[in-house]
Design a protein around this motif. Structure first.
Motif, short mmCIF file in Angstrom:
data_model
loop_
_atom_site.label_atom_id
_atom_site.label_comp_id
_atom_site.label_asym_id
_atom_site.label_seq_id
_atom_site.Cartn_x
_atom_site.Cartn_y
_atom_site.Cartn_z
N THR A 22 0.81 -1.22 0.00
CA THR A 22 0.00 0.00 0.00
C THR A 22 0.84 1.27 0.00
O THR A 22 0.31 2.34 0.19
CB THR A 22 -0.95 0.02 1.21
N SER A 23 2.15 1.13 -0.23
CA SER A 23 2.97 2.32 -0.23
C SER A 23 2.86 3.10 -1.54
O SER A 23 3.50 4.12 -1.71
CB SER A 23 4.43 1.96 0.05
N GLN A 24 2.04 2.62 -2.45
CA GLN A 24 1.83 3.35 -3.70
C GLN A 24 0.98 4.59 -3.44
O GLN A 24 0.17 4.62 -2.52
CB GLN A 24 1.09 2.47 -4.70
N THR A 25 1.16 5.57 -4.26
CA THR A 25 0.32 6.76 -4.17
C THR A 25 -1.06 6.43 -4.73
O THR A 25 -1.25 5.41 -5.40
CB THR A 25 0.92 7.92 -4.98
N VAL A 26 -2.00 7.28 -4.46
CA VAL A 26 -3.36 7.10 -4.98
C VAL A 26 -3.32 7.03 -6.50
O VAL A 26 -3.97 6.19 -7.12
CB VAL A 26 -4.28 8.24 -4.51
N LEU A 27 -2.54 7.90 -7.10
CA LEU A 27 -2.43 7.94 -8.55
C LEU A 27 -1.87 6.63 -9.09
O LEU A 27 -2.36 6.11 -10.10
CB LEU A 27 -1.56 9.11 -8.98
N GLU A 28 -0.86 6.05 -8.42
CA GLU A 28 -0.29 4.77 -8.86
C GLU A 28 -1.32 3.65 -8.73
O GLU A 28 -1.40 2.78 -9.59
CB GLU A 28 0.94 4.44 -8.04
N ARG A 29 -2.10 3.66 -7.64
CA ARG A 29 -3.12 2.63 -7.46
C ARG A 29 -4.21 2.74 -8.52
O ARG A 29 -4.84 1.75 -8.88
CB ARG A 29 -3.73 2.72 -6.06
N MET A 30 -4.44 3.96 -9.03
CA MET A 30 -5.45 4.16 -10.08
C MET A 30 -4.92 3.81 -11.46
O MET A 30 -5.66 3.81 -12.43
CB MET A 30 -5.93 5.62 -10.07
N GLY A 31 -3.63 3.55 -11.57
CA GLY A 31 -3.06 3.17 -12.86
C GLY A 31 -2.39 4.31 -13.60
O GLY A 31 -2.19 4.24 -14.80
N GLY A 32 -2.08 5.39 -12.92
CA GLY A 32 -1.39 6.51 -13.56
C GLY A 32 -2.35 7.63 -13.93
O GLY A 32 -3.53 7.60 -13.60
N TYR A 33 -1.81 8.61 -14.62
CA TYR A 33 -2.62 9.75 -15.02
C TYR A 33 -3.69 9.33 -16.02
O TYR A 33 -3.39 8.61 -16.97
CB TYR A 33 -1.75 10.83 -15.69
N PRO A 34 -4.92 9.77 -15.82
CA PRO A 34 -5.96 9.49 -16.82
C PRO A 34 -5.70 10.34 -18.05
O PRO A 34 -5.89 11.55 -18.04
CB PRO A 34 -7.26 9.88 -16.11
N GLU A 35 -5.23 9.70 -19.11
CA GLU A 35 -4.81 10.40 -20.32
C GLU A 35 -5.92 11.23 -20.93
O GLU A 35 -5.68 12.30 -21.47
CB GLU A 35 -4.27 9.40 -21.35
N TYR A 36 -7.16 10.77 -20.83
CA TYR A 36 -8.26 11.50 -21.45
C TYR A 36 -8.45 12.87 -20.79
O TYR A 36 -8.97 13.79 -21.40
CB TYR A 36 -9.56 10.70 -21.41
N LEU A 37 -8.01 13.02 -19.54
CA LEU A 37 -8.11 14.32 -18.88
C LEU A 37 -7.01 15.27 -19.32
O LEU A 37 -7.13 16.48 -19.19
CB LEU A 37 -8.07 14.17 -17.36
N LEU A 38 -5.91 14.71 -19.80
CA LEU A 38 -4.78 15.53 -20.22
C LEU A 38 -4.91 16.01 -21.65
O LEU A 38 -4.19 16.90 -22.07
CB LEU A 38 -3.47 14.74 -20.05
N GLU A 39 -5.83 15.41 -22.39
CA GLU A 39 -6.02 15.81 -23.79
C GLU A 39 -7.00 16.97 -23.88
O GLU A 39 -7.80 17.18 -22.99
CB GLU A 39 -6.56 14.62 -24.59
N GLY A 40 -6.96 17.69 -24.95
CA GLY A 40 -7.94 18.74 -25.18
C GLY A 40 -7.52 20.07 -24.58
O GLY A 40 -6.35 20.34 -24.35
N SER A 41 -8.52 20.91 -24.36
CA SER A 41 -8.28 22.27 -23.87
C SER A 41 -7.59 22.24 -22.52
O SER A 41 -7.99 21.53 -21.62
CB SER A 41 -9.61 23.01 -23.75
N GLY A 42 -6.57 23.05 -22.39
CA GLY A 42 -5.83 23.09 -21.14
C GLY A 42 -6.38 24.10 -20.16
O GLY A 42 -5.89 24.21 -19.04
N ASP A 43 -7.42 24.85 -20.54
CA ASP A 43 -7.91 25.92 -19.68
C ASP A 43 -9.27 25.57 -19.09
O ASP A 43 -10.22 26.33 -19.18
CB ASP A 43 -7.99 27.22 -20.48
N LEU A 44 -9.36 24.40 -18.47
CA LEU A 44 -10.64 24.00 -17.90
C LEU A 44 -10.90 24.64 -16.54
O LEU A 44 -11.93 24.41 -15.93
CB LEU A 44 -10.72 22.47 -17.79
N SER A 45 -9.97 25.47 -16.08
CA SER A 45 -10.21 26.17 -14.82
C SER A 45 -11.15 27.36 -15.03
O SER A 45 -11.72 27.89 -14.08
CB SER A 45 -8.89 26.65 -14.21
N ASP A 46 -11.34 27.76 -16.27
CA ASP A 46 -12.24 28.85 -16.60
C ASP A 46 -13.68 28.33 -16.60
O ASP A 46 -13.99 27.34 -17.27
CB ASP A 46 -11.88 29.44 -17.97
#
Length: 83
Positions: free
Chosen positions: A42-66
């Protein structure tokens, strides 16, 4: 079967733990090993346990904070999912 030679200090600790926990040395070692093994798993980070960065969230518009951009993207997604 595993045989260990403990120094005086380690043997003193073992005797103290065994008397307090009212268990056998075999059960104590098994419990310690299991706890350590689980800790390593269980020493993995939450992100590692989830299988890494969700690529679909990294694609597309980078300004989703607006807010307007987010609303537009949500509306587009909902329209696509309804058709």
């Amino acid at each position: 079967m595993l045989t260990l030679n403990l120094d005086d200090e380690a043997e003193k600790y073992l005797i103290e733990i065994l008397s307090r926990e009212k268990t056998t040395s075999q059960e104590l070692v098994k419990k310690l090993l299991r706890d350590r093994w689980i800790g390593l798993k269980t020493s993995q980070t939450v992100l590692e346990r989830m299988g890494g960065y969700p690529e679909y969230l990294l694609e597309g518009s980078g300004d989703l904070s607006d807010r307007d951009t987010r609303k537009q993207k949500i509306a587009e997604y909902l329209q696509r999912s309804q058709h």
